[in-house]
Design a protein around this motif. Structure first.
Motif, PDB file in Angstrom:
ATOM      1  N   HIS A   1       1.029  -1.347  -0.001  1.00 58.33           N
ATOM      2  CA  HIS A   1       0.197   0.099  -0.060  1.00 58.33           C
ATOM      3  C   HIS A   1       0.673   1.364  -0.148  1.00 58.33           C
ATOM      4  O   HIS A   1       0.699   2.196  -0.807  1.00 58.33           O
ATOM      5  CB  HIS A   1      -0.990  -0.053   1.200  1.00 58.33           C
ATOM      6  N   TYR A   2       1.895   1.428   0.894  1.00 58.48           N
ATOM      7  CA  TYR A   2       2.745   2.544   0.885  1.00 58.48           C
ATOM      8  C   TYR A   2       3.461   2.662  -0.440  1.00 58.48           C
ATOM      9  O   TYR A   2       3.809   3.558  -0.851  1.00 58.48           O
ATOM     10  CB  TYR A   2       3.729   2.375   2.134  1.00 58.48           C
ATOM     11  N   GLN A   3       3.900   1.550  -0.898  1.00 52.63           N
ATOM     12  CA  GLN A   3       4.867   1.495  -2.152  1.00 52.63           C
ATOM     13  C   GLN A   3       4.120   2.299  -3.203  1.00 52.63           C
ATOM     14  O   GLN A   3       4.576   3.043  -3.918  1.00 52.63           O
ATOM     15  CB  GLN A   3       5.007   0.139  -2.520  1.00 52.63           C
TER      16      GLN A   3
ATOM     17  N   GLN B   1       1.306   4.393  -2.903  1.00 54.46           N
ATOM     18  CA  GLN B   1       1.267   5.791  -2.473  1.00 54.46           C
ATOM     19  C   GLN B   1       2.466   6.268  -2.730  1.00 54.46           C
ATOM     20  O   GLN B   1       2.361   7.574  -3.122  1.00 54.46           O
ATOM     21  CB  GLN B   1       0.817   5.687  -0.814  1.00 54.46           C
ATOM     22  N   LEU B   2       3.850   5.801  -2.397  1.00 53.10           N
ATOM     23  CA  LEU B   2       4.963   6.586  -2.649  1.00 53.10           C
ATOM     24  C   LEU B   2       4.970   6.913  -4.186  1.00 53.10           C
ATOM     25  O   LEU B   2       5.429   7.884  -4.825  1.00 53.10           O
ATOM     26  CB  LEU B   2       5.973   5.646  -2.186  1.00 53.10           C
TER      27      LEU B   2
ATOM     28  N   SER C   1       2.554   9.677  -4.942  1.00 58.10           N
ATOM     29  CA  SER C   1       3.254  10.880  -4.731  1.00 58.10           C
ATOM     30  C   SER C   1       4.442  11.459  -5.750  1.00 58.10           C
ATOM     31  O   SER C   1       4.556  12.662  -5.632  1.00 58.10           O
ATOM     32  CB  SER C   1       3.643  10.936  -3.363  1.00 58.10           C
TER      33      SER C   1
ATOM     34  N   LYS D   1       4.938  15.403   2.082  1.00 59.53           N
ATOM     35  CA  LYS D   1       4.225  14.177   1.851  1.00 59.53           C
ATOM     36  C   LYS D   1       5.054  13.034   1.474  1.00 59.53           C
ATOM     37  O   LYS D   1       5.107  11.886   1.812  1.00 59.53           O
ATOM     38  CB  LYS D   1       3.046  14.265   0.894  1.00 59.53           C
ATOM     39  N   TYR D   2       5.988  13.577   0.271  1.00 63.34           N
ATOM     40  CA  TYR D   2       6.717  12.432  -0.494  1.00 63.34           C
ATOM     41  C   TYR D   2       7.651  12.034   0.583  1.00 63.34           C
ATOM     42  O   TYR D   2       8.040  10.789   0.614  1.00 63.34           O
ATOM     43  CB  TYR D   2       7.417  13.004  -1.686  1.00 63.34           C
TER      44      TYR D   2
ATOM     45  N   LEU E   1       6.011   9.595   3.230  1.00 61.13           N
ATOM     46  CA  LEU E   1       5.934   8.394   2.404  1.00 61.13           C
ATOM     47  C   LEU E   1       7.171   7.516   2.310  1.00 61.13           C
ATOM     48  O   LEU E   1       7.121   6.268   2.294  1.00 61.13           O
ATOM     49  CB  LEU E   1       5.115   8.434   1.308  1.00 61.13           C
ATOM     50  N   GLU E   2       8.225   8.021   1.796  1.00 60.66           N
ATOM     51  CA  GLU E   2       9.454   7.261   1.282  1.00 60.66           C
ATOM     52  C   GLU E   2      10.062   6.885   2.811  1.00 60.66           C
ATOM     53  O   GLU E   2      10.583   5.740   2.682  1.00 60.66           O
ATOM     54  CB  GLU E   2      10.325   8.399   1.015  1.00 60.66           C
TER      55      GLU E   2
ATOM     56  N   LYS F   1       8.604   5.989   5.355  1.00 65.36           N
ATOM     57  CA  LYS F   1       7.391   4.942   6.063  1.00 65.36           C
ATOM     58  C   LYS F   1       7.780   3.609   5.261  1.00 65.36           C
ATOM     59  O   LYS F   1       7.824   2.548   5.479  1.00 65.36           O
ATOM     60  CB  LYS F   1       5.794   5.389   5.948  1.00 65.36           C
ATOM     61  N   THR F   2       7.983   3.969   3.735  1.00 64.77           N
ATOM     62  CA  THR F   2       8.053   2.433   2.967  1.00 64.77           C
ATOM     63  C   THR F   2       9.346   1.780   3.510  1.00 64.77           C
ATOM     64  O   THR F   2       9.467   0.637   3.349  1.00 64.77           O
ATOM     65  CB  THR F   2       8.116   3.123   1.595  1.00 64.77           C
TER      66      THR F   2
END
Length: 291
Positions: free
Chosen positions: A226-228, A230-231, A234, A256-257, A260-261, A263-264
Protein backbone atom coordinates in the motif's frame (compact mmCIF):
# COMPACT_ATOMS: atom_id res chain seq x y z
CA UNK A 1 20.70 3.85 -11.75
CA UNK A 2 17.42 5.36 -13.00
CA UNK A 3 15.44 3.54 -10.31
CA UNK A 4 11.91 4.50 -9.34
CA UNK A 5 11.04 5.78 -5.88
CA UNK A 6 9.83 2.31 -4.84
CA UNK A 7 12.99 0.57 -6.09
CA UNK A 8 15.18 3.11 -4.27
CA UNK A 9 13.25 2.44 -1.06
CA UNK A 10 13.70 -1.31 -1.57
CA UNK A 11 17.43 -0.85 -2.21
CA UNK A 12 17.69 1.15 1.02
CA UNK A 13 15.98 -1.68 2.96
CA UNK A 14 18.20 -4.36 1.41
CA UNK A 15 21.38 -2.42 2.16
CA UNK A 16 20.24 -1.71 5.71
CA UNK A 17 19.83 -5.44 6.35
CA UNK A 18 23.16 -6.17 4.65
CA UNK A 19 24.87 -3.58 6.86
CA UNK A 20 23.34 -5.07 10.01
CA UNK A 21 24.37 -8.59 9.00
CA UNK A 22 27.92 -7.43 8.26
CA UNK A 23 28.20 -5.76 11.67
CA UNK A 24 27.02 -8.99 13.33
CA UNK A 25 29.56 -10.96 11.30
CA UNK A 26 32.41 -8.63 12.33
CA UNK A 27 31.59 -9.32 15.98
CA UNK A 28 31.55 -13.06 15.33
CA UNK A 29 34.85 -12.89 13.48
CA UNK A 30 36.45 -10.94 16.33
CA UNK A 31 35.36 -13.75 18.66
CA UNK A 32 36.77 -16.39 16.31
CA UNK A 33 33.32 -17.85 15.50
CA UNK A 34 33.56 -17.90 11.70
CA UNK A 35 36.71 -19.92 11.19
CA UNK A 36 35.42 -21.72 8.09
CA UNK A 37 34.38 -18.42 6.48
CA UNK A 38 30.86 -19.70 5.68
CA UNK A 39 29.09 -16.65 7.14
CA UNK A 40 31.43 -14.32 5.26
CA UNK A 41 30.77 -16.22 2.02
CA UNK A 42 27.01 -15.93 2.59
CA UNK A 43 27.35 -12.17 3.12
CA UNK A 44 29.18 -11.89 -0.20
CA UNK A 45 26.48 -13.92 -1.95
CA UNK A 46 23.77 -11.69 -0.48
CA UNK A 47 25.62 -8.55 -1.61
CA UNK A 48 26.03 -10.06 -5.08
CA UNK A 49 22.27 -10.70 -5.23
CA UNK A 50 21.56 -7.08 -4.24
CA UNK A 51 24.00 -5.67 -6.80
CA UNK A 52 22.55 -7.87 -9.55
CA UNK A 53 18.96 -7.10 -8.57
CA UNK A 54 19.45 -3.33 -8.84
CA UNK A 55 21.87 -3.28 -11.79
CA UNK A 56 24.92 -2.35 -9.69
CA UNK A 57 27.20 -5.21 -10.77
CA UNK A 58 28.53 -3.51 -13.89
CA UNK A 59 26.55 -5.68 -16.30
CA UNK A 60 24.29 -3.66 -18.57
CA UNK A 61 21.79 -6.46 -19.08
CA UNK A 62 21.37 -7.22 -15.38
CA UNK A 63 19.38 -4.16 -14.35
CA UNK A 64 15.65 -4.57 -14.16
CA UNK A 65 13.61 -2.46 -16.56
CA UNK A 66 11.96 -0.30 -13.96
CA UNK A 67 8.57 1.15 -14.76
CA UNK A 68 5.51 1.95 -12.74
CA UNK A 69 3.04 -0.95 -12.80
CA UNK A 70 0.31 1.40 -11.58
CA UNK A 71 0.27 3.00 -15.03
CA UNK A 72 -0.68 -0.08 -17.05
CA UNK A 73 -1.38 -2.86 -14.57
CA UNK A 74 1.98 -4.61 -14.93
CA UNK A 75 5.65 -3.77 -15.29
CA UNK A 76 7.10 -3.96 -18.80
CA UNK A 77 9.88 -6.25 -17.60
CA UNK A 78 11.09 -9.56 -19.02
CA UNK A 79 11.10 -12.82 -17.08
CA UNK A 80 14.31 -14.22 -18.66
CA UNK A 81 12.78 -17.69 -18.94
CA UNK A 82 10.79 -18.94 -22.00
CA UNK A 83 8.61 -21.18 -19.78
CA UNK A 84 7.65 -18.25 -17.56
CA UNK A 85 7.08 -15.93 -20.53
CA UNK A 86 4.77 -18.54 -22.09
CA UNK A 87 2.77 -19.01 -18.87
CA UNK A 88 2.46 -15.25 -18.36
CA UNK A 89 1.30 -14.71 -21.93
CA UNK A 90 -1.37 -17.41 -21.54
CA UNK A 91 -2.55 -15.95 -18.22
CA UNK A 92 -2.86 -12.41 -19.67
CA UNK A 93 -4.99 -13.57 -22.60
CA UNK A 94 -7.05 -16.18 -20.75
CA UNK A 95 -9.68 -13.77 -19.45
CA UNK A 96 -9.61 -15.58 -16.09
CA UNK A 97 -8.00 -12.71 -14.18
CA UNK A 98 -9.13 -9.25 -13.15
CA UNK A 99 -6.62 -6.37 -13.37
CA UNK A 100 -5.98 -6.71 -9.65
CA UNK A 101 -5.39 -10.45 -9.97
CA UNK A 102 -3.01 -9.89 -12.89
CA UNK A 103 -1.03 -7.48 -10.69
CA UNK A 104 -0.86 -10.15 -8.00
CA UNK A 105 0.11 -12.86 -10.49
CA UNK A 106 2.83 -10.64 -11.97
CA UNK A 107 4.31 -10.24 -8.48
CA UNK A 108 4.39 -14.04 -8.22
CA UNK A 109 6.22 -14.32 -11.55
CA UNK A 110 8.74 -11.66 -10.55
CA UNK A 111 9.27 -13.36 -7.18
CA UNK A 112 9.95 -16.64 -9.01
CA UNK A 113 12.45 -14.89 -11.30
CA UNK A 114 14.33 -13.56 -8.25
CA UNK A 115 14.44 -17.07 -6.72
CA UNK A 116 16.02 -18.43 -9.92
CA UNK A 117 18.52 -15.56 -9.94
CA UNK A 118 19.54 -16.24 -6.33
CA UNK A 119 19.83 -19.97 -7.04
CA UNK A 120 22.15 -19.35 -10.00
CA UNK A 121 24.37 -17.04 -7.94
CA UNK A 122 24.64 -19.67 -5.19
CA UNK A 123 25.31 -22.41 -7.78
CA UNK A 124 28.14 -20.37 -9.27
CA UNK A 125 29.61 -19.81 -5.80
CA UNK A 126 29.45 -23.53 -4.96
CA UNK A 127 31.05 -24.47 -8.29
CA UNK A 128 33.96 -22.09 -7.67
CA UNK A 129 34.40 -23.41 -4.13
CA UNK A 130 34.40 -27.03 -5.38
CA UNK A 131 37.02 -26.26 -8.03
CA UNK A 132 39.31 -24.80 -5.37
CA UNK A 133 38.60 -27.71 -3.00
CA UNK A 134 39.46 -30.36 -5.64
CA UNK A 135 42.86 -28.79 -6.27
CA UNK A 136 43.83 -28.91 -2.60
CA UNK A 137 44.93 -32.28 -1.17
CA UNK A 138 44.82 -31.67 2.55
CA UNK A 139 43.82 -34.31 5.15
CA UNK A 140 43.86 -31.76 7.95
CA UNK A 141 40.97 -30.80 10.22
CA UNK A 142 40.65 -27.51 8.34
CA UNK A 143 39.91 -29.43 5.15
CA UNK A 144 37.19 -31.43 6.91
CA UNK A 145 35.62 -28.13 7.96
CA UNK A 146 35.65 -26.97 4.33
CA UNK A 147 33.92 -30.21 3.31
CA UNK A 148 31.21 -29.46 5.89
CA UNK A 149 30.83 -25.95 4.43
CA UNK A 150 30.34 -27.46 0.95
CA UNK A 151 27.80 -29.89 2.37
CA UNK A 152 25.83 -27.00 3.88
CA UNK A 153 25.91 -25.11 0.57
CA UNK A 154 24.64 -28.16 -1.31
CA UNK A 155 21.81 -28.46 1.20
CA UNK A 156 20.96 -24.79 0.65
CA UNK A 157 20.99 -25.40 -3.11
CA UNK A 158 18.66 -28.35 -2.65
CA UNK A 159 16.23 -26.24 -0.60
CA UNK A 160 16.25 -23.44 -3.17
CA UNK A 161 15.73 -25.85 -6.06
CA UNK A 162 12.82 -27.51 -4.27
CA UNK A 163 11.27 -24.07 -3.69
CA UNK A 164 11.76 -23.17 -7.38
CA UNK A 165 10.11 -26.39 -8.55
CA UNK A 166 7.19 -25.95 -6.15
CA UNK A 167 6.84 -22.33 -7.23
CA UNK A 168 6.81 -23.18 -10.93
CA UNK A 169 4.13 -25.83 -10.43
CA UNK A 170 2.01 -23.29 -8.58
CA UNK A 171 2.46 -20.69 -11.36
CA UNK A 172 1.56 -23.31 -13.97
CA UNK A 173 -1.58 -24.28 -12.06
CA UNK A 174 -2.72 -20.72 -11.34
CA UNK A 175 -1.99 -19.55 -14.92
CA UNK A 176 -4.20 -22.29 -16.35
CA UNK A 177 -6.96 -22.43 -13.73
CA UNK A 178 -7.06 -18.93 -12.21
CA UNK A 179 -6.87 -18.12 -8.50
CA UNK A 180 -8.47 -20.43 -5.95
CA UNK A 181 -10.84 -18.29 -3.88
CA UNK A 182 -10.40 -20.67 -0.92
CA UNK A 183 -6.60 -20.30 -0.93
CA UNK A 184 -5.22 -19.59 2.52
CA UNK A 185 -2.52 -17.10 1.47
CA UNK A 186 -2.09 -14.76 -1.49
CA UNK A 187 1.39 -13.23 -1.18
CA UNK A 188 4.00 -15.35 -3.09
CA UNK A 189 6.63 -15.15 -0.34
CA UNK A 190 4.09 -16.33 2.24
CA UNK A 191 2.87 -19.16 -0.02
CA UNK A 192 6.50 -20.32 -0.40
CA UNK A 193 7.07 -20.25 3.36
CA UNK A 194 3.84 -22.15 4.08
CA UNK A 195 4.61 -24.87 1.50
CA UNK A 196 8.08 -25.33 2.98
CA UNK A 197 6.80 -25.23 6.56
CA UNK A 198 4.44 -28.13 5.83
CA UNK A 199 7.49 -30.16 4.72
CA UNK A 200 9.56 -29.25 7.78
CA UNK A 201 9.81 -31.12 11.06
CA UNK A 202 7.13 -29.13 12.93
CA UNK A 203 4.57 -30.53 15.34
CA UNK A 204 0.89 -29.79 14.67
CA UNK A 205 0.94 -27.14 17.39
CA UNK A 206 4.11 -25.51 15.98
CA UNK A 207 2.66 -25.57 12.46
CA UNK A 208 -0.55 -23.92 13.62
CA UNK A 209 1.45 -21.25 15.44
CA UNK A 210 3.53 -20.69 12.29
CA UNK A 211 0.34 -20.38 10.22
CA UNK A 212 -0.89 -17.57 12.49
CA UNK A 213 2.46 -15.80 12.26
CA UNK A 214 2.34 -16.04 8.46
CA UNK A 215 -1.08 -14.34 8.51
CA UNK A 216 0.43 -11.42 10.43
CA UNK A 217 3.40 -11.40 8.06
CA UNK A 218 1.12 -11.28 5.01
CA UNK A 219 -0.78 -8.32 6.52
CA UNK A 220 2.57 -6.55 7.02
CA UNK A 221 3.47 -7.18 3.35
CA UNK A 222 0.09 -5.84 2.18
CA UNK A 223 0.65 -2.69 4.24
CA UNK A 224 4.07 -2.31 2.60
CA UNK A 225 2.52 -2.72 -0.88
CA UNK A 226 0.00 0.00 0.00
CA UNK A 227 2.75 2.46 0.94
CA UNK A 228 4.75 1.53 -2.17
CA UNK A 229 1.78 2.47 -4.36
CA UNK A 230 1.21 5.70 -2.43
CA UNK A 231 4.90 6.56 -2.78
CA UNK A 232 4.80 6.09 -6.56
CA UNK A 233 1.64 8.23 -6.84
CA UNK A 234 3.25 10.91 -4.66
CA UNK A 235 6.38 10.80 -6.83
CA UNK A 236 4.34 11.35 -9.99
CA UNK A 237 2.45 14.25 -8.37
CA UNK A 238 5.70 15.81 -7.17
CA UNK A 239 7.15 15.74 -10.69
CA UNK A 240 3.97 17.36 -12.00
CA UNK A 241 3.93 20.11 -9.35
CA UNK A 242 7.62 20.89 -9.95
CA UNK A 243 6.64 22.08 -13.43
CA UNK A 244 3.92 24.46 -12.19
CA UNK A 245 6.16 26.80 -10.20
CA UNK A 246 3.77 26.84 -7.20
CA UNK A 247 6.22 26.82 -4.27
CA UNK A 248 3.64 26.30 -1.50
CA UNK A 249 2.09 23.38 -3.33
CA UNK A 250 5.55 22.00 -4.09
CA UNK A 251 6.63 22.16 -0.43
CA UNK A 252 3.47 20.36 0.72
CA UNK A 253 4.05 17.61 -1.83
CA UNK A 254 7.73 17.32 -0.84
CA UNK A 255 6.74 16.87 2.80
CA UNK A 256 4.21 14.19 1.94
CA UNK A 257 6.68 12.43 -0.35
CA UNK A 258 9.39 12.43 2.34
CA UNK A 259 6.97 10.99 4.88
CA UNK A 260 5.84 8.23 2.52
CA UNK A 261 9.42 7.46 1.50
CA UNK A 262 10.54 7.04 5.13
CA UNK A 263 7.52 4.88 5.98
CA UNK A 264 8.09 2.70 2.91
CA UNK A 265 11.75 2.20 3.82
CA UNK A 266 10.87 1.35 7.41
CA UNK A 267 8.19 -1.18 6.42
CA UNK A 268 10.45 -2.66 3.73
CA UNK A 269 13.17 -3.28 6.29
CA UNK A 270 10.72 -4.88 8.74
CA UNK A 271 9.25 -7.14 6.04
CA UNK A 272 12.64 -8.36 4.85
CA UNK A 273 13.96 -8.89 8.38
CA UNK A 274 10.81 -10.84 9.31
CA UNK A 275 11.22 -12.91 6.12
CA UNK A 276 14.81 -13.73 7.11
CA UNK A 277 13.70 -14.90 10.55
CA UNK A 278 10.85 -17.06 9.21
CA UNK A 279 13.07 -18.59 6.50
CA UNK A 280 15.74 -19.41 9.07
CA UNK A 281 13.23 -21.24 11.27
CA UNK A 282 11.95 -23.31 8.35
CA UNK A 283 15.49 -24.09 7.21
CA UNK A 284 16.28 -25.48 10.66
CA UNK A 285 13.18 -27.68 10.49
CA UNK A 286 14.11 -28.98 7.03
CA UNK A 287 17.68 -29.71 8.14
CA UNK A 288 16.32 -31.70 11.09
CA UNK A 289 14.35 -33.83 8.61
CA UNK A 290 17.58 -34.85 6.88
CA UNK A 291 19.25 -36.01 10.10
Amino acid sequence: LHLSAVKLAELHSDLKIQEKDELSWKKLKAEGLDEDGEKEAKLRRNLNVIMTKYGMNGKKDSQLVDSNYIKDGTESDTLDDPRLEKLWSKAKTSGKFSDEELDKLWREFKHHKEKIREYNILLETVSRTEDIHKNVIDPSEENLVKEEVLHNKHRELKEKLRSINQGFERLRKVSHQGYDTTSEFEEPRVIDLWDMAKSANFTEKELESFREELKHFEAKIEKHHHYQKQLEISHQKLKHVEGTGDKDHLNRNKEKYAMLEEKTKELGYKVKKHLQDLSSRISQGLQHNEL
